[in-house]
Design an enzyme around this catalytic site. Structure first.
Site, PDB file in Angstrom:
ATOM      1  N   TYR A  80       1.071  -1.108  -0.246  1.00  0.00           N
ATOM      2  CA  TYR A  80      -0.030  -0.086  -0.143  1.00  0.00           C
ATOM      3  C   TYR A  80       0.877   1.057  -0.049  1.00  0.00           C
ATOM      4  CZ  TYR A  80       0.930  -0.192   5.254  1.00  0.00           C
ATOM      5  OH  TYR A  80       1.523   0.405   6.324  1.00  0.00           O
ATOM      6  N   ASP A 130      -5.548  -3.450   3.080  1.00  0.00           N
ATOM      7  CA  ASP A 130      -4.174  -2.787   3.054  1.00  0.00           C
ATOM      8  C   ASP A 130      -3.946  -3.008   1.753  1.00  0.00           C
ATOM      9  OD1 ASP A 130      -3.570  -1.905   5.961  1.00  0.00           O
ATOM     10  OD2 ASP A 130      -2.255  -3.257   5.684  1.00  0.00           O
ATOM     11  N   HIS A 174     -10.247  -5.669  10.032  1.00  0.00           N
ATOM     12  CA  HIS A 174      -8.591  -5.095   9.438  1.00  0.00           C
ATOM     13  C   HIS A 174      -8.378  -6.426   8.786  1.00  0.00           C
ATOM     14  CE1 HIS A 174      -5.657  -2.131   9.179  1.00  0.00           C
ATOM     15  NE2 HIS A 174      -5.169  -3.036   9.411  1.00  0.00           N
ATOM     16  N   LYS A 175      -8.294  -7.625   9.616  1.00  0.00           N
ATOM     17  CA  LYS A 175      -7.464  -8.956   8.200  1.00  0.00           C
ATOM     18  C   LYS A 175      -8.613 -10.046   8.341  1.00  0.00           C
ATOM     19  CE  LYS A 175      -2.677  -6.858   7.788  1.00  0.00           C
ATOM     20  NZ  LYS A 175      -1.801  -7.282   7.820  1.00  0.00           N
ATOM     21  N   TYR A 178      -7.124 -11.304  12.100  1.00  0.00           N
ATOM     22  CA  TYR A 178      -7.611 -10.175  12.861  1.00  0.00           C
ATOM     23  C   TYR A 178      -8.736 -10.049  12.545  1.00  0.00           C
ATOM     24  CZ  TYR A 178      -2.431  -8.551  12.608  1.00  0.00           C
ATOM     25  OH  TYR A 178      -1.545  -8.572  12.585  1.00  0.00           O
ATOM     26  N   ASP A 185      -6.171   2.638  10.809  1.00  0.00           N
ATOM     27  CA  ASP A 185      -5.924   2.481   9.319  1.00  0.00           C
ATOM     28  C   ASP A 185      -6.566   1.132   8.024  1.00  0.00           C
ATOM     29  OD1 ASP A 185      -4.300   1.435  11.758  1.00  0.00           O
ATOM     30  OD2 ASP A 185      -2.707   0.668  10.699  1.00  0.00           O
ATOM     31  N   ARG A 259      -0.234   8.199  13.238  1.00  0.00           N
ATOM     32  CA  ARG A 259      -0.136   7.460  12.471  1.00  0.00           C
ATOM     33  C   ARG A 259      -1.731   7.083  12.236  1.00  0.00           C
ATOM     34  NH1 ARG A 259       4.212   5.286  10.450  1.00  0.00           N
ATOM     35  NH2 ARG A 259       3.839   3.154  10.244  1.00  0.00           N
ATOM     36  N   GLY A 262      -3.608   9.619  11.506  1.00  0.00           N
ATOM     37  CA  GLY A 262      -3.923  10.383  10.872  1.00  0.00           C
ATOM     38  C   GLY A 262      -4.174   9.133   9.077  1.00  0.00           C
ATOM     39  N   TRP A 263      -4.089   8.585   9.121  1.00  0.00           N
ATOM     40  CA  TRP A 263      -4.973   7.437   8.315  1.00  0.00           C
ATOM     41  C   TRP A 263      -6.461   7.510   8.042  1.00  0.00           C
ATOM     42  CZ3 TRP A 263      -1.700   5.632   5.720  1.00  0.00           C
ATOM     43  CH2 TRP A 263      -1.105   4.704   5.145  1.00  0.00           C
TER      44      TRP A 263
END
Length: 419
Positions: A80, A130, A174-175, A178, A185, A259, A262-263
């Site tokens: 990514y 991602d 997320h995945k 997970y 993110d 971050r 931030g994402w």
């Protein structure tokens, strides 16, 4: 005699190095030719009379002669961070018309996507959100080139959204590895692609359904990850409350990672590029941006204008002013001002942050190459070895220079200031 041997070895290394440089240059002949012209004019690899957006982009192209290298990759890999830098390259190409920027983007698609539409190293069955982010590059390339292989690849990426596991209320995991976990993110990794794809390829009731789903993802995050006291959002939430990093009552991770926030900010402003003007969700996203901007401005360092790796603990041992989060916050705020999502008064905080990055985190080599320093290399939750989300975990992750997760947002922020 030893001195002579040393000289011979040094000469051999110099010759070998030259050969490697030539081989690399041959793979990117257009860029190399352009660089040679610029170098001959200024005596520098990256001319210092350009604006910061181009200086950083050309520096990235110098460091990573092929765009698939942007995530420090040793061989072509679908990751990514490349897409964030290439987003800057797209905007620079539109602004300047310089073909080397387009060639750099196009080369990513050529190297990563086979003629049958399969993507190198991409595995659908992992349901890793991602891996949707680089789909943005293919959306751009398909718009420009209309190659069938890009359309096939895009359709495959879109099927991931249909199969992506979700929480009980409908937030994307997320995945697959997970389970029941929502990370900030993921909103950036998946939602701009989902919105852009919907705008380009989906019509009618199906499009409305998709847009509603996209806005819901932000609604769910605001409901489950927001700290009402500070206005900041926690890095992750485990619906099952089974993870060691998750609070047993709330399921939340213990810290506000720079971050991660931030994402989330970039996700909101980029989704609004594609969400229809008449969609009722726009007003909600804009209200979330206002709340978000107010919260991050409160934790902005008053002296430097920067933000810390762990946002609300600037004075604790080991914390540091971190480049990727700072660049993302600056981009989110200045773009929001330019687009009218935030009042013009917010530009002051963005400018303070931007100037702080240039003053404290940017260095320029003698050849003009620009570096962005103090980037957190990576951070996550769980996995092996286990990442517990503690303060100590975040401040002890690797720090490096010129990470695409920082240089990309810096280019994008620069472009917003240069408008």
């Amino acid at each position: 005699m030893n001195f002579i041997n040393y000289k011979i070895k040094a000469y051999a290394v110099a010759i070998l190095g030259s050969g490697m440089f030539i081989a690399c240059a041959q793979t990117k002949s257009v860029t190399a030719a352009k660089s040679a012209v610029e170098t001959s004019k200024s005596g520098k690899v990256v001319p210092t009379n350009l604006r910061w957006s181009e200086r950083m982009m050309l520096s990235e192209m110098h460091r990573f002669p092929e765009s698939w290298m942007l995530d420090f990759s040793k061989s072509p890999k679908w990751t990514y961070p490349s897409a964030i830098v290439l987003d800057g390259a797209e905007k620079l190409y539109e602004k300047t018309g310089k073909k080397e920027y387009y060639d750099y983007i196009s080369d990513f698609g050529e190297k990563l996507v086979k003629e049958d539409g399969t993507i190198l190293t991409y595995e659908l069955e992992k349901y890793n959100i991602d891996l949707l982010n680089s789909g943005n590059v293919l959306l751009y390339l398909y718009e420009k080139e209309k190659k069938e292989k890009y359309l096939k690849a895009l359709k495959m990426l879109r099927t991931q959204i249909d199969g992506q596991p979700r929480t009980k209320e409908g937030s994307f995991w997320h995945k697959k590895i997970y389970p029941y976990q929502v990370w900030l993110d993921g909103l950036y990794m998946g939602m701009p692609f989902y919105t852009h794809y919907t705008r380009d390829f989906v019509k009618g009731a199906e499009a409305t359904k998709a847009y509603d789903d996209i806005v819901f993802q932000f609604d769910s995050v605001q409901k489950n990850l927001l700290d009402k006291k500070t206005g900041l959002l926690y890095h992750g939430w485990d619906e099952s409350k089974e993870q060691a990093w998750a609070d047993k009552k709330t399921g939340l991770s213990p810290n506000f990672w720079g971050r991660g926030m931030g994402w989330y900010g970039m996700a909101m402003v980029d989704v609004l590029d594609y969400l229809p003007k008449d969609h009722p969700g726009r007003a909600k996203l804009i209200s979330y941006i206002k709340s978000y901007a107010d919260a991050i401005i409160k934790v902005q360092d008053k002296k430097s204008g920067l933000w810390y790796q762990v946002l609300d603990k600037p004075l604790e041992k080991g914390n540091y002013e971190e480049a990727t989060a700072s660049a993302m916050f600056v981009y989110t705020i200045i773009k929001s001002v330019n687009e009218g999502y935030l009042p013009k008064s917010y530009k002051t905080a963005a400018k303070k942050g931007y100037d702080g990055i240039i003053r404290n985190l940017i260095t320029v080599d003698e050849n003009g190459v620009v570096n962005l320093n103090k980037c957190c290399a990576v951070a996550g939750l769980g996995g092996k070895p286990y990442r517990d989300g503690s303060y100590e975990y975040y401040v002890n992750e690797e720090i490096r220079s010129n990470d695409g997760k920082g240089t990309g947002p810096f280019i994008l922020a620069s472009l917003e200031f240069e408008k």
